[in-house]
Every structure is written in structure tokens, then in C-alpha cells.
Design a protein around this motif. Structure first.
Motif, PDB file in Angstrom:
ATOM      1  N   LEU A 145       0.799  -1.221   0.000  1.00 32.43           N
ATOM      2  CA  LEU A 145       0.000   0.000   0.000  1.00 32.43           C
ATOM      3  C   LEU A 145       0.832   1.272   0.000  1.00 32.43           C
ATOM      4  CD1 LEU A 145      -2.906  -1.019   2.412  1.00 32.43           C
ATOM      5  CD2 LEU A 145      -2.773  -1.177  -0.083  1.00 32.43           C
ATOM      6  N   ASN A 146       2.114   1.174   0.314  1.00 29.75           N
ATOM      7  CA  ASN A 146       2.982   2.348   0.263  1.00 29.75           C
ATOM      8  C   ASN A 146       3.863   2.349  -0.988  1.00 29.75           C
ATOM      9  OD1 ASN A 146       2.177   3.603   2.753  1.00 29.75           O
ATOM     10  ND2 ASN A 146       3.265   1.982   3.835  1.00 29.75           N
ATOM     11  N   SER A 147       3.527   1.489  -1.927  1.00 32.52           N
ATOM     12  CA  SER A 147       4.258   1.451  -3.190  1.00 32.52           C
ATOM     13  C   SER A 147       3.388   2.054  -4.285  1.00 32.52           C
ATOM     14  CB  SER A 147       4.619   0.002  -3.551  1.00 32.52           C
ATOM     15  OG  SER A 147       3.457  -0.716  -3.926  1.00 32.52           O
ATOM     16  N   SER A 148       3.922   2.104  -5.491  1.00 28.25           N
ATOM     17  CA  SER A 148       3.152   2.632  -6.623  1.00 28.25           C
ATOM     18  C   SER A 148       2.223   1.588  -7.209  1.00 28.25           C
ATOM     19  CB  SER A 148       4.114   3.130  -7.717  1.00 28.25           C
ATOM     20  OG  SER A 148       4.944   2.069  -8.168  1.00 28.25           O
ATOM     21  N   GLU A 149       2.320   0.348  -6.715  1.00 29.27           N
ATOM     22  CA  GLU A 149       1.502  -0.752  -7.221  1.00 29.27           C
ATOM     23  C   GLU A 149       0.188  -0.835  -6.448  1.00 29.27           C
ATOM     24  OE1 GLU A 149      -0.227  -2.777  -9.200  1.00 29.27           O
ATOM     25  OE2 GLU A 149       1.803  -3.063  -9.957  1.00 29.27           O
ATOM     26  N   VAL A 156       0.678  -9.651  -5.226  1.00 33.03           N
ATOM     27  CA  VAL A 156       0.805 -11.039  -4.772  1.00 33.03           C
ATOM     28  C   VAL A 156       1.708 -11.853  -5.696  1.00 33.03           C
ATOM     29  CG1 VAL A 156      -0.468 -13.207  -4.447  1.00 33.03           C
ATOM     30  CG2 VAL A 156      -1.374 -11.073  -3.510  1.00 33.03           C
ATOM     31  N   PHE A 157       1.572 -11.664  -7.012  1.00 31.24           N
ATOM     32  CA  PHE A 157       2.300 -12.522  -7.950  1.00 31.24           C
ATOM     33  C   PHE A 157       3.628 -11.947  -8.441  1.00 31.24           C
ATOM     34  CE2 PHE A 157      -1.888 -14.461  -8.200  1.00 31.24           C
ATOM     35  CZ  PHE A 157      -1.574 -15.815  -8.273  1.00 31.24           C
ATOM     36  N   LEU A 158       3.797 -10.641  -8.358  1.00 23.63           N
ATOM     37  CA  LEU A 158       5.003 -10.039  -8.925  1.00 23.63           C
ATOM     38  C   LEU A 158       5.949  -9.431  -7.901  1.00 23.63           C
ATOM     39  CD1 LEU A 158       3.516  -8.281 -12.101  1.00 23.63           C
ATOM     40  CD2 LEU A 158       4.436 -10.600 -11.873  1.00 23.63           C
ATOM     41  N   ASN A 159       5.480  -9.173  -6.706  1.00 20.56           N
ATOM     42  CA  ASN A 159       6.338  -8.580  -5.684  1.00 20.56           C
ATOM     43  C   ASN A 159       6.958  -9.680  -4.825  1.00 20.56           C
ATOM     44  OD1 ASN A 159       7.407  -7.227  -3.389  1.00 20.56           O
ATOM     45  ND2 ASN A 159       6.018  -5.510  -3.728  1.00 20.56           N
ATOM     46  N   PRO A 160       8.284  -9.821  -4.813  1.00 20.70           N
ATOM     47  CA  PRO A 160       8.938 -10.875  -4.015  1.00 20.70           C
ATOM     48  C   PRO A 160       8.581 -10.811  -2.530  1.00 20.70           C
ATOM     49  CG  PRO A 160      10.499  -9.870  -5.533  1.00 20.70           C
ATOM     50  CD  PRO A 160       9.253  -9.022  -5.567  1.00 20.70           C
ATOM     51  N   ASN A 161       8.264  -9.613  -2.039  1.00 23.85           N
ATOM     52  CA  ASN A 161       7.897  -9.458  -0.632  1.00 23.85           C
ATOM     53  C   ASN A 161       6.684 -10.292  -0.257  1.00 23.85           C
ATOM     54  OD1 ASN A 161       5.707  -7.782   1.081  1.00 23.85           O
ATOM     55  ND2 ASN A 161       7.724  -7.583   2.050  1.00 23.85           N
TER      56      ASN A 161
END
Length: 265
Positions: A145-149, A156-161
Motif C-alpha cells: 500500500l505504500n508502493s506505486s503498485e 501477490v504474484f510479482l512482488n517478491p515481498n
């Protein structure tokens, strides 16, 4: 109905027919081993009182006429859940006699709701982009929620976090996608939907594999677990509210829990 929708509908029917054992459909079968564990096309047609040829054409995505009553018999014969029925009828552009559909409208009056809630809360649009979130949600879902995404599936599918933050990521990601597929079927022919799905298919092997599975599930609440980078393992109970006048939108609220649950968003 567009050719792409007919083919998608046919693939959906075939997948669920092949998954349904004849015994669960109420058929008596010989004791000898069958070459396929699921229903045959002729068995499905027999259960629905329709011709095998017509049903075969429907599965093949041919341009055949189908009434709501006939599609309802097929859905009943295949033991489809309410979510699966809704998905099927939306694909066919028909009204299910067993369900009522309300089209979503602009959610301008909903945008301020998360900030009025103490627990983590956020508002999703029809394609699961975050429209607003309160400070508690931004602390919990910091990497999202604090990113540009803003899109939930892209996170869920693209962020390694996400693979660390969500406990049992593989199981929860698969279920989340099945929920998304069921929830967004009415948007399937829109350019934003197609752009989102095609991008995820191209960039995430897991998304592509789960998407081909054709699973649809209702978005359910319940217990959730998150491995927060500074606060450690956190447990919450999630509740999702769908406003009657804005049925395409979701207000998601998480309250603290002392249980040890599954995890998802």
C-alpha cells in the motif's frame, strides 16, 4: 456471444465435467475401470435432457443458441457452486433464473470509509485495485500500500515481498486468483481486465498455471496470518463487505486475532 467467450465457456464446462465423478452426478457405472474419471459428454447430455451433439458443440465453442433454462440444467448436472454458476451465466451473457445480478456503480461515497475504521481497512475496485486505505492498513501492508503498485494480484504474484509476507504463499495465491476470476467475470472483455491478465500471464509462471486451472471460488473471510518484517508473525480475522449499491467494490477489514490461521489478502 463473441468467439472468445464461447471458447472460454466451452473450456469451463469441459474442465468441470471432467472433474465430476459419475457417482457424484447420480449415475451408476460399471465396476470396470473407466478411461476417464469424470463424466462423458453423452452422460452429461443425458442428465440434462439434451442431444450429445449439441452439448459437444457447446463445449467446442461453436456458435449455438442456449437458453437460460438449458444452461441452468447443465449447471445443476455438473454440480456447480453458486460462484461457478454466476461465472458460467456471465460468460454466456444470460440471466441465471436462480440468481439476481446488480451491476456496480461508481463508489465515490465509499472512498472515505477506511479512514473511519480503527482496524486495518482498504477499499478495492472491480479489478482489485486499492482506491483508499487507512493508516493501519498501510502499516500492515507496507510493501504493497505504500508502493506505486495498487493492484492486489500484481502485488501477490510479482512482488517478491509477498512470498515472505503471506504464509503458505502458494496455496493462498492460488485461492486468491480463483476468487478474482469469479469476481471479475463481468469485466472479462474490458481492455483493463485483459491488459492485467495478459501481463500477469507473461510475467508470472504461477499466475499463468493457476489461470489455466479454470478454478472459481467465492471471496471468503476468515483467519489470516502475515509475516511482518518488523512486528513478526501477526494474526487477523478478515471480513469483506460488499455494499449493496456498489456491488463491484469491496471494503476489506482486518481485526486482530489470537488464533493460528491460514493467510491471504
Amino acid at each position: 456471444m463473441p468467439t472468445s467467450s464461447r471458447k472460454t465457456l466451452g473450456l469451463f464446462l469441459r474442465t468441470h465435467r471432467e472433474r465430476l465423478p459419475p457417482s457424484e452426478a447420480g449415475l451408476l457405472t460399471p465396476l470396470r475401470r473407466r478411461r476417464t474419471p469424470g463424466l462423458r459428454r453423452e452422460e452429461t447430455a443425458q442428465l440434462c435432457g439434451i442431444s450429445t451433439t449439441w452439448y459437444t458443440w457447446l463445449e467446442q465453442g461453436r456458435d449455438v443458441s442456449c437458453s437460460s433454462a438449458t444452461l441452468s440444467r447443465i449447471a445443476t448436472a455438473l454440480k456447480l457452486s453458486m460462484t461457478e454458476r454466476r461465472y458460467l451465466f456471465t460468460l454466456a451473457e444470460l440471466r441465471d433464473p436462480q440468481q439476481d445480478h446488480t451491476a456496480p456503480t461508481a463508489p465515490a461515497t465509499l472512498l472515505s470509509l477506511p479512514e473511519q475504521i480503527y482496524s486495518p481497512a482498504y477499499l478495492l475496485d472491480p479489478l482489485w485495485n486499492v482506491l483508499s486505505a487507512n493508516s493501519a492498513a498501510k502499516i500492515l501492508f507496507d510493501a504493497w500500500l505504500n508502493s506505486s503498485e495498487t493492484n492486489q494480484l500484481r502485488y501477490v504474484f510479482l512482488n517478491p515481498n509477498a512470498r515472505i509476507f503471506l504464509t503458505d504463499w502458494l496455496t493462498r495465491a492460488q485461492r486468491l486468483l480463483a476468487e478474482f476470476r469469479a469476481d471479475t467475470v463481468s469485466s472479462a472483455r474490458t481492455e483493463p481486465f485483459q491488459t492485467l491478465v495478459s501481463t500477469l500471464q507473461r510475467e508470472s509462471p504461477e499466475f499463468n498455471r493457476f489461470w489455466e486451472d479454470q478454478s472459481v471460488l467465492p471471496r471468503e473471510g476468515g483467519q489470516r496470518s502475515f509475516q511482518h518484517p518488523t512486528q513478526g508473525l501477526l494474526h487477523y480475522d478478515q471480513t469483506t463487505f460488499i455494499p449493496t449499491a456498489h456491488a463491484g467494490y469491496k471494503l476489506v477489514i482486518l481485526s486482530r486475532s489470537t488464533a493460528t490461521p491460514d493467510s491471504t489478502l
